[in-house]
Design a protein around this motif. Structure first.
Motif, PDB file in Angstrom:
ATOM      1  N   ASP A  70       0.812  -1.221   0.000  1.00  0.00           N
ATOM      2  CA  ASP A  70       0.000   0.000   0.000  1.00  0.00           C
ATOM      3  C   ASP A  70       0.844   1.269   0.000  1.00  0.00           C
ATOM      4  OD1 ASP A  70       1.043   0.003   2.537  1.00  0.00           O
ATOM      5  OD2 ASP A  70      -0.890  -0.009   3.585  1.00  0.00           O
ATOM      6  N   GLY A  71       2.174   1.116  -0.134  1.00  0.00           N
ATOM      7  CA  GLY A  71       3.056   2.268  -0.196  1.00  0.00           C
ATOM      8  C   GLY A  71       3.618   2.710   1.136  1.00  0.00           C
ATOM      9  N   THR A  72       3.158   2.135   2.226  1.00  0.00           N
ATOM     10  CA  THR A  72       3.706   2.471   3.535  1.00  0.00           C
ATOM     11  C   THR A  72       5.010   1.706   3.765  1.00  0.00           C
ATOM     12  OG1 THR A  72       2.445   0.718   4.627  1.00  0.00           O
ATOM     13  CG2 THR A  72       1.408   2.900   4.461  1.00  0.00           C
ATOM     14  N   VAL A  73       5.741   2.125   4.779  1.00  0.00           N
ATOM     15  CA  VAL A  73       7.004   1.471   5.125  1.00  0.00           C
ATOM     16  C   VAL A  73       6.878   0.879   6.519  1.00  0.00           C
ATOM     17  CG1 VAL A  73       9.474   1.790   5.508  1.00  0.00           C
ATOM     18  CG2 VAL A  73       8.327   3.039   3.667  1.00  0.00           C
ATOM     19  N   ALA A  74       7.157  -0.408   6.640  1.00  0.00           N
ATOM     20  CA  ALA A  74       7.045  -1.118   7.914  1.00  0.00           C
ATOM     21  C   ALA A  74       8.410  -1.672   8.313  1.00  0.00           C
ATOM     22  CB  ALA A  74       6.033  -2.254   7.791  1.00  0.00           C
ATOM     23  N   PRO A  75       8.600  -1.966   9.603  1.00  0.00           N
ATOM     24  CA  PRO A  75       9.872  -2.567  10.029  1.00  0.00           C
ATOM     25  C   PRO A  75      10.090  -3.931   9.376  1.00  0.00           C
ATOM     26  CG  PRO A  75       8.644  -1.720  11.909  1.00  0.00           C
ATOM     27  CD  PRO A  75       7.714  -1.681  10.744  1.00  0.00           C
ATOM     28  N   TRP A  76      11.349  -4.273   9.162  1.00  0.00           N
ATOM     29  CA  TRP A  76      11.683  -5.590   8.641  1.00  0.00           C
ATOM     30  C   TRP A  76      11.459  -6.659   9.711  1.00  0.00           C
ATOM     31  CZ3 TRP A  76      13.336  -7.608   3.998  1.00  0.00           C
ATOM     32  CH2 TRP A  76      13.583  -6.689   2.975  1.00  0.00           C
ATOM     33  N   PRO A  77      11.165  -7.891   9.303  1.00  0.00           N
ATOM     34  CA  PRO A  77      11.132  -8.995  10.269  1.00  0.00           C
ATOM     35  C   PRO A  77      12.518  -9.207  10.875  1.00  0.00           C
ATOM     36  CG  PRO A  77      10.131  -9.634   8.178  1.00  0.00           C
ATOM     37  CD  PRO A  77      10.817  -8.325   7.946  1.00  0.00           C
TER      38      PRO A  77
END
Length: 416
Positions: A184-191
């Motif tokens: 969706d274009g957002t940035v989330a932390p990596w696993p």
């Protein structure tokens, strides 16, 4: 080479905690990773507070000349201007001119007294505040490793380095990791590291294969490597980005778990323990959630630092570039280890040309020890307190020392 926050990383083994030095009668552990609240890590000294430059003047050598040339080449790049002015310390013109002037002084000064006089007349001296606001810095070491590898997996070479995935997001200027791009274009932390390894999310991005997980880890920590392939050819790999996970050093974990003591903590002992305890070693390695990606390059500039220039043995220093200025020269006053495992004075002019994932505070700095097995020994044993001083031309002298013109491709180098 070490730019885990920039273009290319090589993080010191000692910065991971690999050190053979014993510290006795310690009442409280110094917090070398203490962060600054704001600003930069330098304090301007009164002329009466300057350190002696005599020992470093006597220790000048060809390595210093090479490193200064590399810094000059970086200052010649238009992209270097974005990092200046560096607070109230220096403009780009001052910083670049400082390296040019210093190189000229080293060459043209016929005596130590003449050199010192010119330095004191034209330069200001800035000392680090260190971790304790008294100038104390922990100096560790790093090196450029060499390993055997294969382009295809087999029963011996089973552990891959990975290319950078397209969803790895970093700051376009600093290279600081931001996270993982979502649909969706957002940035989330990596696993975390374990999930990255086990999920198959990097399948198809394998770049090259190593004989052990420990080799992979060391290359990830250093951020670059020279690889000898099965057909005898050479391949160079370098830093291409990293995840936003927290860095946790394997050496420190082994200390915390009371598996090794500081007396026994060196790279051969760590490697031996990991070979004998592969499952626990993997458990400890997985505590480091800073996962590094790699790319292949031609190696003509290997090993390169975070500034993109070639690093120089015992003359390139890695620091936290959020609080220390790039590219300039400085005096480092600490101790180092020789091949007889004896601690000896280390008082040298160096160039600040690199950074690293564990070098993230005013009380940390890493000395590049060189390439290969011999440098690995020195890097793994480097662990000593000291201090450092940066030198910048006074503003009124900066215009007198312009950068040399950039040599055109194919043109002979200056002096040839």
């Amino acid at each position: 080479m070490r730019g885990m926050t920039a273009s290319f990383v090589a993080l010191a083994l000692a910065a991971v905690g690999f050190t053979g030095c014993q510290r006795e009668h310690v009442v409280a552990e110094p917090d070398y990773n203490r962060q600054l609240n704001s600003g930069h890590a330098l304090r301007k000294l009164d002329p009466s507070q300057w350190p002696s430059l005599a020992t470093a003047w006597g220790a000048r050598d060809g390595y210093l000349d090479q490193a200064l040339d590399q810094s000059i080449s970086w200052f010649q790049k238009p992209s270097s201007q974005q990092f200046f002015p560096f607070h109230e310390v220096s403009t780009h013109e001052q910083a670049a001119g400082s390296v040019v002037a210093f190189k000229e002084f080293l060459k043209s000064s016929s005596t130590e007294q003449e050199f010192l006089g010119r330095m004191q007349q034209m330069f200001d001296c800035w000392q680090t505040v260190g971790y304790n606001d008294q100038g104390t810095v922990l100096f560790t070491g790093y090196y450029a490793p060499e390993f055997k590898a294969s382009l295809t997996p087999d029963s011996t070479f089973r552990f891959p380095l990975y290319r950078r995935p397209t969803d790895c997001v970093t700051d376009p200027v600093t290279g600081e990791p931001k996270g993982r791009l979502q649909a969706d274009g957002t940035v989330a932390p990596w696993p975390n590291r374990a999930e990255i390894q086990s999920s198959g999310m990097l399948r198809g991005l394998e770049l090259v294969y190593l004989p052990s997980e420990f080799d992979v880890y060391i290359i990830q920590v250093n951020g670059s490597a020279k690889l000898t392939l099965q057909d005898g050819s050479t391949m160079y790999v370098g830093y291409a980005g990293k995840t936003d996970g927290q860095y946790v050093g394997l050496g420190q974990t082994l200390l915390d778990e009371k598996i090794l003591t500081e007396r026994d903590l060196n790279l051969p002992n760590v490697r031996e323990w990991c070979d004998k305890n592969p499952d626990r070693a993997m458990e400890f390695i997985n505590r480091n959630n800073c996962f590094v990606f790699f790319t292949k390059y031609d190696g003509s500039n290997w090993p390169a630092g975070s500034l993109g220039v070639k690093v120089t043995e015992r003359t390139t220093l890695a620091t936290d570039k959020k609080i220390y200025p790039r590219g300039g020269f400085l005096l480092v006053d600490t101790k180092s280890i020789n091949f007889a495992n004896q601690q000896v004075p280390f008082n040298r002019f160096m160039c600040d040309q690199d950074t690293g994932g564990a070098i993230v505070a005013p009380g940390r700095a890493d000395i590049f020890m060189g390439v290969g097995a011999s440098a690995e020994i020195l890097a793994g044993a480097q662990y000593a307190e000291g201090t450092m001083y940066y030198f910048f031309l006074k503003p009124e002298y900066a215009s007198q020392y312009p950068l040399p013109p950039v040599a055109k491709k194919g043109a002979p180098a200056s002096g040839e």
